[in-house]
Motif scaffolding. Structure first.
Motif, short mmCIF file in Angstrom:
data_model
loop_
_atom_site.label_atom_id
_atom_site.label_comp_id
_atom_site.label_asym_id
_atom_site.label_seq_id
_atom_site.Cartn_x
_atom_site.Cartn_y
_atom_site.Cartn_z
N ALA A 41 -33.65 -44.09 -53.60
CA ALA A 41 -32.72 -44.82 -54.83
C ALA A 41 -33.67 -45.91 -55.47
N TYR A 42 -34.56 -46.62 -54.57
CA TYR A 42 -35.46 -47.48 -55.18
C TYR A 42 -36.36 -46.92 -56.05
N GLU A 43 -37.08 -45.87 -55.63
CA GLU A 43 -38.02 -44.92 -56.45
C GLU A 43 -37.40 -44.64 -57.82
N ASP A 44 -35.97 -44.01 -57.91
CA ASP A 44 -35.58 -43.41 -58.86
C ASP A 44 -35.10 -44.55 -59.82
N ALA A 45 -34.89 -45.80 -59.28
CA ALA A 45 -34.60 -46.71 -60.18
C ALA A 45 -36.00 -47.29 -60.88
N ASN A 46 -37.12 -47.04 -60.24
CA ASN A 46 -38.29 -47.49 -60.83
C ASN A 46 -39.06 -46.21 -61.44
N LYS A 47 -38.30 -45.17 -61.99
CA LYS A 47 -38.79 -44.14 -62.69
C LYS A 47 -40.08 -43.38 -61.96
N ILE A 48 -39.61 -43.14 -60.61
CA ILE A 48 -40.56 -42.24 -59.96
C ILE A 48 -41.01 -41.12 -60.50
N ASP A 49 -40.08 -40.38 -61.27
CA ASP A 49 -40.25 -38.96 -61.80
C ASP A 49 -41.37 -39.00 -62.93
N ASN A 50 -41.38 -40.27 -63.70
CA ASN A 50 -42.67 -40.37 -64.53
C ASN A 50 -43.80 -40.64 -63.96
N LEU A 51 -43.81 -41.16 -62.72
CA LEU A 51 -45.06 -41.65 -62.18
C LEU A 51 -45.60 -40.34 -61.48
N ILE A 52 -44.69 -39.45 -61.14
CA ILE A 52 -45.19 -38.37 -60.30
C ILE A 52 -45.90 -37.19 -61.48
N ALA A 53 -45.17 -37.19 -62.50
CA ALA A 53 -45.51 -36.42 -63.67
C ALA A 53 -47.06 -36.98 -64.15
N SER A 54 -47.35 -38.24 -64.03
CA SER A 54 -48.55 -38.81 -64.45
C SER A 54 -49.65 -38.81 -63.38
N LEU A 55 -49.40 -38.59 -62.13
CA LEU A 55 -50.26 -38.31 -61.16
C LEU A 55 -50.97 -37.14 -60.97
N PRO A 56 -52.11 -36.85 -60.23
CA PRO A 56 -52.49 -35.55 -60.23
C PRO A 56 -51.80 -34.88 -58.81
N VAL A 57 -50.73 -34.87 -58.65
CA VAL A 57 -49.92 -34.19 -57.52
C VAL A 57 -48.98 -33.28 -58.36
N ASN A 58 -48.37 -32.29 -57.56
CA ASN A 58 -47.59 -31.28 -57.98
C ASN A 58 -46.07 -31.75 -57.62
N LYS A 59 -45.04 -31.16 -58.18
CA LYS A 59 -43.83 -31.67 -57.72
C LYS A 59 -43.23 -31.12 -56.21
N ASN A 60 -43.96 -30.09 -55.78
CA ASN A 60 -43.65 -29.46 -54.60
C ASN A 60 -44.08 -30.44 -53.53
N GLU A 61 -45.44 -31.12 -53.84
CA GLU A 61 -45.97 -32.10 -52.85
C GLU A 61 -44.92 -33.37 -52.70
N TYR A 62 -44.58 -33.60 -53.44
CA TYR A 62 -43.61 -34.90 -53.63
C TYR A 62 -42.50 -34.72 -52.98
N VAL A 63 -41.63 -33.34 -53.20
CA VAL A 63 -40.59 -33.06 -52.43
C VAL A 63 -40.84 -32.87 -50.95
N MET A 64 -42.04 -32.36 -50.37
CA MET A 64 -42.27 -32.16 -48.85
C MET A 64 -42.37 -33.53 -48.47
N SER A 65 -42.89 -34.70 -49.34
CA SER A 65 -43.30 -35.95 -48.65
C SER A 65 -41.91 -36.48 -48.51
N ARG A 66 -40.80 -36.12 -49.42
CA ARG A 66 -39.42 -36.72 -48.94
C ARG A 66 -38.84 -36.30 -47.49
N TYR A 67 -39.10 -34.98 -47.13
CA TYR A 67 -38.52 -34.37 -45.93
C TYR A 67 -39.42 -35.04 -44.76
#
Length: 214
Positions: A57-83
């Motif tokens: 919730a904290y990350e979503d409020a701080n626009k984590i999606d925009n950060l992930i899009a700008s970093l050299p990481v792919n979306k699957n890596e972010y998803v796996m880090s949540r689990y």
């Protein structure tokens, strides 16, 4: 793999930003669980809500999606880090719950065996985690808050009420223990939990891959 590890570390750093409300919830529920170990089952699921959900919730409020899009990481890596973060939070909760159970056993006579509490508690927490992650990734916190809260509170509370009622029936408890001893229930639970986890990961990866970042 390094990206997943770093994203997981980010979750623990972000947990500090929500630590006040997290620790208040932990202290209250730990105190209740010491005098009534049946509430330990709820503690597992609530710990995921107080840690993983608050972090997302904290990350979503701080626009984590925009950060992930700008970093050299792919979306699957972010998803796996949540689990991975959720599983680590669950491991911490399990250690705390075991400590509370043994403290409680010095104060009260525990009707429910630790193995039963751990089985139901861990399964409940995993189910909560498998609901939270895809729903937050799909709807975000603002759109999905009410639905996520209702669903997860039902998942958390129903097993606890069942355990409480079962513990009052001594013959039923003895029958359940004998059934567990003769049937590989723990193995079945592990297989089901892994299956649910894999399904949730698949859904989350697909949801986040197709998510439009504004």
């Amino acid at each position: 793999m390094n990206n997943i590890i770093n994203l997981t570390k980010m979750s623990f750093l972000n947990l500090k930003s929500t630590s006040k409300q997290t620790w208040i919830g932990w202290v209250i529920w730990i105190g209740v669980s010491i005098y009534n170990p049946l509430f330990l089952n709820m503690l597992f699921g609530l710990s995921i809500l107080m840690t993983l959900y608050n972090v997302m919730a904290y990350e979503d409020a701080n626009k984590i999606d925009n950060l992930i899009a700008s970093l050299p990481v792919n979306k699957n890596e972010y998803v796996m880090s949540r689990y991975i973060a959720g599983i680590m939070f669950l491991c911490i909760s399990t250690i705390i719950a075991c400590g509370i159970y043994f403290i409680s056993s010095k104060i009260n006579t525990n009707e429910i065996k630790l193995e039963i509490l751990l089985g139901t508690g861990i399964s409940t927490a995993l189910l909560v985690m498998c609901i939270i992650i895809p729903m937050v990734l799909k709807f975000g916190v603002n759109k999905g808050r009410f639905l996520i809260t209702i669903v997860n509170m039902c998942v958390i509370m129903i097993p606890s009420f069942l355990l409480e009622n079962i513990s009052k029936e001594r013959q039923l408890m003895d029958s359940i223990y004998r059934f567990i001893d003769t049937v590989s229930i723990p193995l079945i639970i592990v297989i089901l939990n892994i299956a649910i986890l894999l399904i949730s990961v698949t859904i989350s990866r697909r949801v986040y891959k197709n998510k439009e970042i504004k």
